[in-house]
Design a protein around this motif. Structure first.
Motif, PDB file in Angstrom:
ATOM      1  N   HIS A   1       0.864  -1.177   0.000  1.00  0.00           N
ATOM      2  CA  HIS A   1       0.000   0.000   0.000  1.00  0.00           C
ATOM      3  C   HIS A   1       0.910   1.240   0.000  1.00  0.00           C
ATOM      4  O   HIS A   1       2.044   1.156   0.472  1.00  0.00           O
ATOM      5  CB  HIS A   1      -0.829  -0.061   1.287  1.00  0.00           C
ATOM      6  CG  HIS A   1      -2.017   0.824   1.273  1.00  0.00           C
ATOM      7  ND1 HIS A   1      -3.175   0.463   0.640  1.00  0.00           N
ATOM      8  CD2 HIS A   1      -2.217   2.058   1.800  1.00  0.00           C
ATOM      9  CE1 HIS A   1      -4.056   1.441   0.780  1.00  0.00           C
ATOM     10  NE2 HIS A   1      -3.503   2.415   1.476  1.00  0.00           N
TER      11      HIS A   1
ATOM     12  N   LYS B   1       8.376   1.412   1.034  1.00  0.00           N
ATOM     13  CA  LYS B   1       9.074   0.616   0.008  1.00  0.00           C
ATOM     14  C   LYS B   1      10.360   1.287  -0.479  1.00  0.00           C
ATOM     15  O   LYS B   1      11.413   0.659  -0.525  1.00  0.00           O
ATOM     16  CB  LYS B   1       8.159   0.368  -1.214  1.00  0.00           C
ATOM     17  CG  LYS B   1       6.934  -0.456  -0.907  1.00  0.00           C
ATOM     18  CD  LYS B   1       6.007  -0.539  -2.103  1.00  0.00           C
ATOM     19  CE  LYS B   1       5.329   0.771  -2.451  1.00  0.00           C
ATOM     20  NZ  LYS B   1       4.444   1.346  -1.447  1.00  0.00           N
TER      21      LYS B   1
ATOM     22  N   THR C   1      12.024   3.657   0.931  1.00  0.00           N
ATOM     23  CA  THR C   1      12.956   3.784   2.056  1.00  0.00           C
ATOM     24  C   THR C   1      13.667   2.449   2.296  1.00  0.00           C
ATOM     25  O   THR C   1      14.882   2.406   2.502  1.00  0.00           O
ATOM     26  CB  THR C   1      12.191   4.230   3.330  1.00  0.00           C
ATOM     27  OG1 THR C   1      11.411   5.372   3.001  1.00  0.00           O
ATOM     28  CG2 THR C   1      13.131   4.561   4.461  1.00  0.00           C
TER      29      THR C   1
ATOM     30  N   GLY D   1       6.907  13.123  -2.981  1.00  0.00           N
ATOM     31  CA  GLY D   1       7.355  12.079  -2.059  1.00  0.00           C
ATOM     32  C   GLY D   1       6.624  10.772  -2.252  1.00  0.00           C
ATOM     33  O   GLY D   1       6.448  10.000  -1.315  1.00  0.00           O
ATOM     34  N   ILE D   2       6.138  10.518  -3.480  1.00  0.00           N
ATOM     35  CA  ILE D   2       5.523   9.223  -3.748  1.00  0.00           C
ATOM     36  C   ILE D   2       6.221   8.595  -4.943  1.00  0.00           C
ATOM     37  O   ILE D   2       6.844   9.296  -5.727  1.00  0.00           O
ATOM     38  CB  ILE D   2       4.004   9.334  -4.064  1.00  0.00           C
ATOM     39  CG1 ILE D   2       3.774  10.194  -5.312  1.00  0.00           C
ATOM     40  CG2 ILE D   2       3.250   9.884  -2.888  1.00  0.00           C
ATOM     41  CD1 ILE D   2       2.376  10.070  -5.871  1.00  0.00           C
ATOM     42  N   SER D   3       6.124   7.297  -5.070  1.00  0.00           N
ATOM     43  CA  SER D   3       6.668   6.649  -6.250  1.00  0.00           C
ATOM     44  C   SER D   3       5.575   6.580  -7.301  1.00  0.00           C
ATOM     45  O   SER D   3       4.439   6.213  -7.003  1.00  0.00           O
ATOM     46  CB  SER D   3       7.161   5.247  -5.928  1.00  0.00           C
ATOM     47  OG  SER D   3       8.140   5.302  -4.917  1.00  0.00           O
TER      48      SER D   3
ATOM     49  N   THR E   1       8.448  -0.589  -6.392  1.00  0.00           N
ATOM     50  CA  THR E   1       7.228  -0.316  -7.175  1.00  0.00           C
ATOM     51  C   THR E   1       6.423   0.822  -6.540  1.00  0.00           C
ATOM     52  O   THR E   1       6.572   1.097  -5.360  1.00  0.00           O
ATOM     53  CB  THR E   1       6.331  -1.571  -7.233  1.00  0.00           C
ATOM     54  OG1 THR E   1       5.837  -1.843  -5.913  1.00  0.00           O
ATOM     55  CG2 THR E   1       7.074  -2.779  -7.761  1.00  0.00           C
ATOM     56  N   PRO E   2       5.567   1.479  -7.327  1.00  0.00           N
ATOM     57  CA  PRO E   2       4.700   2.503  -6.737  1.00  0.00           C
ATOM     58  C   PRO E   2       3.532   1.852  -6.008  1.00  0.00           C
ATOM     59  O   PRO E   2       3.000   0.839  -6.461  1.00  0.00           O
ATOM     60  CB  PRO E   2       4.206   3.295  -7.952  1.00  0.00           C
ATOM     61  CG  PRO E   2       4.360   2.386  -9.122  1.00  0.00           C
ATOM     62  CD  PRO E   2       5.403   1.374  -8.787  1.00  0.00           C
ATOM     63  N   GLY E   3       3.140   2.418  -4.861  1.00  0.00           N
ATOM     64  CA  GLY E   3       2.052   1.820  -4.083  1.00  0.00           C
ATOM     65  C   GLY E   3       0.676   2.331  -4.491  1.00  0.00           C
ATOM     66  O   GLY E   3      -0.316   1.623  -4.352  1.00  0.00           O
ATOM     67  N   HIS E   4       0.629   3.568  -5.006  1.00  0.00           N
ATOM     68  CA  HIS E   4      -0.663   4.178  -5.309  1.00  0.00           C
ATOM     69  C   HIS E   4      -1.432   3.360  -6.343  1.00  0.00           C
ATOM     70  O   HIS E   4      -0.872   2.973  -7.365  1.00  0.00           O
ATOM     71  CB  HIS E   4      -0.446   5.602  -5.820  1.00  0.00           C
ATOM     72  CG  HIS E   4      -1.684   6.433  -5.723  1.00  0.00           C
ATOM     73  ND1 HIS E   4      -2.756   6.233  -6.561  1.00  0.00           N
ATOM     74  CD2 HIS E   4      -2.033   7.418  -4.884  1.00  0.00           C
ATOM     75  CE1 HIS E   4      -3.715   7.087  -6.246  1.00  0.00           C
ATOM     76  NE2 HIS E   4      -3.295   7.817  -5.217  1.00  0.00           N
TER      77      HIS E   4
ATOM     78  N   ILE F   1      13.548   3.149   8.129  1.00  0.00           N
ATOM     79  CA  ILE F   1      14.115   4.484   8.252  1.00  0.00           C
ATOM     80  C   ILE F   1      15.318   4.505   9.191  1.00  0.00           C
ATOM     81  O   ILE F   1      16.240   5.286   9.010  1.00  0.00           O
ATOM     82  CB  ILE F   1      13.039   5.505   8.683  1.00  0.00           C
ATOM     83  CG1 ILE F   1      13.459   6.882   8.191  1.00  0.00           C
ATOM     84  CG2 ILE F   1      12.767   5.491  10.162  1.00  0.00           C
ATOM     85  CD1 ILE F   1      12.326   7.852   8.101  1.00  0.00           C
TER      86      ILE F   1
HETATM   87  N1  LIG Z   1       8.757   6.059  11.340  1.00  0.00           N
HETATM   88  C1  LIG Z   1       9.077   5.463  10.201  1.00  0.00           C
HETATM   89  N2  LIG Z   1       8.845   6.079   9.036  1.00  0.00           N
HETATM   90  C2  LIG Z   1       9.185   5.432   7.909  1.00  0.00           C
HETATM   91  C3  LIG Z   1       9.783   4.150   7.908  1.00  0.00           C
HETATM   92  N3  LIG Z   1       9.986   3.766   6.628  1.00  0.00           N
HETATM   93  C4  LIG Z   1       9.535   4.780   5.852  1.00  0.00           C
HETATM   94  N4  LIG Z   1       9.067   5.786   6.620  1.00  0.00           N
HETATM   95  C5  LIG Z   1       8.491   7.061   6.171  1.00  0.00           C
HETATM   96  O1  LIG Z   1       7.256   6.796   5.527  1.00  0.00           O
HETATM   97  C6  LIG Z   1       7.069   7.676   4.422  1.00  0.00           C
HETATM   98  C7  LIG Z   1       6.850   6.870   3.153  1.00  0.00           C
HETATM   99  O2  LIG Z   1       8.034   6.226   2.778  1.00  0.00           O
HETATM  100  P1  LIG Z   1       8.332   5.740   1.302  1.00  0.00           P
HETATM  101  O3  LIG Z   1       9.545   4.904   1.387  1.00  0.00           O
HETATM  102  O4  LIG Z   1       8.301   6.859   0.335  1.00  0.00           O
HETATM  103  O5  LIG Z   1       7.044   4.848   1.075  1.00  0.00           O
HETATM  104  P2  LIG Z   1       6.633   4.051  -0.236  1.00  0.00           P
HETATM  105  O6  LIG Z   1       6.024   2.776   0.232  1.00  0.00           O
HETATM  106  O7  LIG Z   1       7.796   3.949  -1.155  1.00  0.00           O
HETATM  107  O8  LIG Z   1       5.519   5.018  -0.850  1.00  0.00           O
HETATM  108  P3  LIG Z   1       4.900   4.960  -2.348  1.00  0.00           P
HETATM  109  O9  LIG Z   1       5.992   4.561  -3.249  1.00  0.00           O
HETATM  110  O10 LIG Z   1       4.408   6.334  -2.634  1.00  0.00           O
HETATM  111  O11 LIG Z   1       3.810   3.949  -2.291  1.00  0.00           O
HETATM  112  C8  LIG Z   1       8.313   8.556   4.379  1.00  0.00           C
HETATM  113  O12 LIG Z   1       8.061   9.753   5.053  1.00  0.00           O
HETATM  114  C9  LIG Z   1       9.347   7.749   5.128  1.00  0.00           C
HETATM  115  O13 LIG Z   1      10.329   8.553   5.705  1.00  0.00           O
HETATM  116  C10 LIG Z   1      10.048   3.524   9.166  1.00  0.00           C
HETATM  117  O14 LIG Z   1      10.573   2.436   9.281  1.00  0.00           O
HETATM  118  N5  LIG Z   1       9.665   4.239  10.273  1.00  0.00           N
END
Ligand SMILES: Nc1nc2c(ncn2[C@@H]2O[C@H](COP(=O)(O)OP(=O)(O)OP(=O)(O)O)[C@@H](O)[C@H]2O)c(=O)[nH]1
Ligand SMILES: [Mg+2]
Length: 552
Positions: free
Chosen positions: A39, A44, A46, A85-87, A107-110, A275
């Motif tokens: 989702h 992802k 990160t 800040g989205i994929s 992959t993109p989640g949206h 993170i």
């Molecule tokens: N607290 C916390 N925040 C996290 C963690 N992993 C990612 N984030 C935060 O969650 C948000 C989304 O992270 P992304 O890695 O862009 O998420 P994504 O799944 O790639 O998102 P989409 O590609 O748009 O679907 C960012 O603000 C990150 O900094 C974690 O382990 N802990």
């Protein structure tokens, strides 16, 4: 372009030499090719960055700040991705880890971009499914999981964001078991509740892996391994709780079984905080030890299990499958790249391959390894690897290339669009650029493109699974092709496949419209499902087939 335009065209051997086959088998067995899915926002990109960092490809992880205004992760290279800040589009990375080669696709989640994710899932051997510790299983995760199941992809589950307050770990396991019917088999168990992540109990060894926070999580997080006794002395009750829960799981039979995992009955579960780089090394370890190596691809007519019956072994002559096309990856490289997954044999840059769909030869002079938006010349690749073929304009999504023994891998299904808009060039003087841009976006699958004589060539209809695809199309038309577009939304939400025989009769039905998709498929557009039902009732002789739905 970093590749040399004078690269020699090497002639591949017509029959594969046994030592070459042996090499290919060895290389294929070192490959781990997987997609990270979930989702939106589960982390992802990160995690992708953290995995690469851990394998020491990148010195400083990018995702150190909140979403907006953060430094972009390597895989989010598109301007729109960095702003929001989205994929938006999937990105492939390759790195070596110990003796293995990891091919990872973020992959993109949206859900608006789920077609892109779906294409990636047709080219990988396993999936890492991320679950947000606070949110549990979310709708898009469930949908993607179903795709994995249909493709027989083994799934490794990572419960992410354990550094934040979240659900009880046993409750999260229950959700996995109840909602996706996979038996969770945790490999690690968190020590400390969500929000108080101290480390993990490694269930196989009984050891405690304690984490130490580093500034902003931007460097590799130090881990300290100790035995149960030392863990009990250090963490007290928190350790005891983890032990009790882990024992409870063992008595429930929730222990890893490699065969059950590979056949899609169980999913190993790991706890992490992408993170802060906590638990990331266990994820890498798991991929290396448990994820399948490059698996042979199937083709031909469906067998009893509904999947193509024939198998092209990894040591057969070279073949690859195009799963993604992307142009305009950065300002220096505005060219078009076809991403192909090597399915069998050795790829050598410069080799002449056959394009299965046209039967034409094709010289692979400009092959690149692509790392987010970065590129490097690629000389050889093995099964599991992803190659970027630059300016391979004939290659479309779902196409096959091969040498020697012909093979055609099954095409990738397109989703049923639910949003439609007429596109026109804002500046009619730039029609040439407009046409070129629309054609490019179509070939990448950014949107589907429909036309009809009635509407004319000046105003194609763009069709999308989700409206954000229109925003991407609009932004790219302006920035890449200098042909800003106006979009006028149409009131249709349904599309069905029809045929040439039924098209004229359908075209005269009130409220619906027949258009031809660029791949030649005639589609009927209707405002709602009800209208389709009425046509089916009144004209049972007309062809109206459902397209694969976006939510499958
Ligand atoms: N607290 C916390 N925040 C996290 C963690 N992993 C990612 N984030 C935060 O969650 C948000 C989304 O992270 P992304 O890695 O862009 O998420 P994504 O799944 O790639 O998102 P989409 O590609 O748009 O679907 C960012 O603000 C990150 O900094 C974690 O382990 N802990
Ligand atoms: Mg992302």
């Amino acid at each position: 372009m970093t590749s040399s335009p004078t690269a020699p065209q090497t002639q591949h051997p017509t029959t594969q030499h046994p030592t070459v086959q042996q090499d290919v088998r060895r290389e294929a067995s070192r490959r781990r090719t997987f997609a990270v899915i979930s989702h939106p926002d589960a982390g992802k990109s990160t995690l992708t960055e953290a995995l690469a960092l851990h394998a020491q490809v990148i010195n400083q992880a990018g995702a150190v700040h909140g979403k907006a205004g953060r430094r972009a992760t390597v895989s989010d290279w598109m301007e729109m991705e960095q702003e929001r800040g989205i994929s938006i589009t999937s990105a492939a990375l390759q790195f070596a880890y110990e003796d293995q080669v990891i091919n990872l696709v973020d992959t993109p989640g949206h859900s608006d971009f789920s077609e892109d994710t779906y294409r990636v899932l047709s080219a990988v051997d396993a999936a890492v499914m991320l679950v947000d510790a606070a949110k549990g299983l979310e709708p898009q995760t469930l949908k993607l999981f179903r795709v994995c199941k249909a493709r027989g992809l083994p799934v490794i589950t990572v419960i992410n964001k354990w550094d934040r307050p979240g659900l009880d770990p046993l409750e999260l396991l229950e959700q996995i078991q109840d909602q996706i019917k996979l038996v969770p088999t945790p490999l690690t168990w968190p020590v400390g509740i969500a929000g108080d992540f101290r480390g993990v109990l490694e269930r196989r060894t009984g050891d405690y892996v304690a984490f130490t926070r580093t500034a902003g999580g931007a460097t590799r997080a130090p881990e300290e391994r100790m035995d149960a006794e030392a863990a009990a002395a250090r963490e007290g009750d928190v350790w005891e709780t983890a032990l009790e829960e882990s024992d409870l799981l063992a008595s429930d039979g929730a222990d890893h079984d490699q065969d059950l995992f590979l056949s899609g009955f169980t999913t190993p579960v790991l706890f992490a905080s992408a993170i802060s780089n906590f638990g990331v090394s266990s994820i890498l370890r798991t991929l290396v030890e448990l994820a399948p190596s490059a698996v042979p691809f199937r083709h031909g007519e469906p067998g009893e299990d509904g999947r193509p019956a024939q198998v092209r072994e990894v040591d057969a002559p070279f073949s690859a499958f195009v799963f993604k096309v992307q142009a305009g990856m950065n300002t220096q490289h505005r060219d078009r790249v076809a991403f192909a997954r090597v399915c069998s044999g050795v790829f050598e840059r410069g080799m002449v391959v056959t394009h299965a769909q046209t039967g034409r030869p094709f010289a692979t002079k400009y092959a690149q390894a692509i790392f987010g938006a970065e590129r490097a010349v690629l000389d050889t690749a093995f099964p599991g690897d992803i190659i970027g073929l630059v300016n391979a304009n004939a290659l479309k999504i779902g196409d096959t290339i091969y040498v020697d023994e012909p093979v055609t891998y099954p095409p990738i299904a397109t989703f049923a669009p639910e949003h439609f808009a007429v596109a026109t060039a804002k500046d009619s003087g730039r029609f040439k650029q407009f046409r070129k841009g629309i054609e490019q976006l179509d070939s990448e699958g950014v949107v589907q493109v429909l036309r009809s004589d009635l509407r004319g060539a000046q105003s194609p209809v763009l069709a999308a699974v989700g409206p954000m695809q229109f925003e991407v199309a609009q932004a790219r038309m302006e920035s890449e092709f200098g042909a800003a577009i106006r979009l006028e939304r149409l009131g249709y939400t349904q599309a069905r496949r029809t045929d040439a025989a039924s098209a004229p009769a359908l075209a005269s039905v009130r409220g619906v419209e027949v258009m031809e998709r660029s791949d030649g498929t005639p589609l009927v557009l209707a405002p709602d499902k009800w209208r389709i039902t009425v046509i089916e009732r009144d004209h049972p002789e007309l062809t109206l087939e459902p397209l694969i739905a976006g939510d499958q």
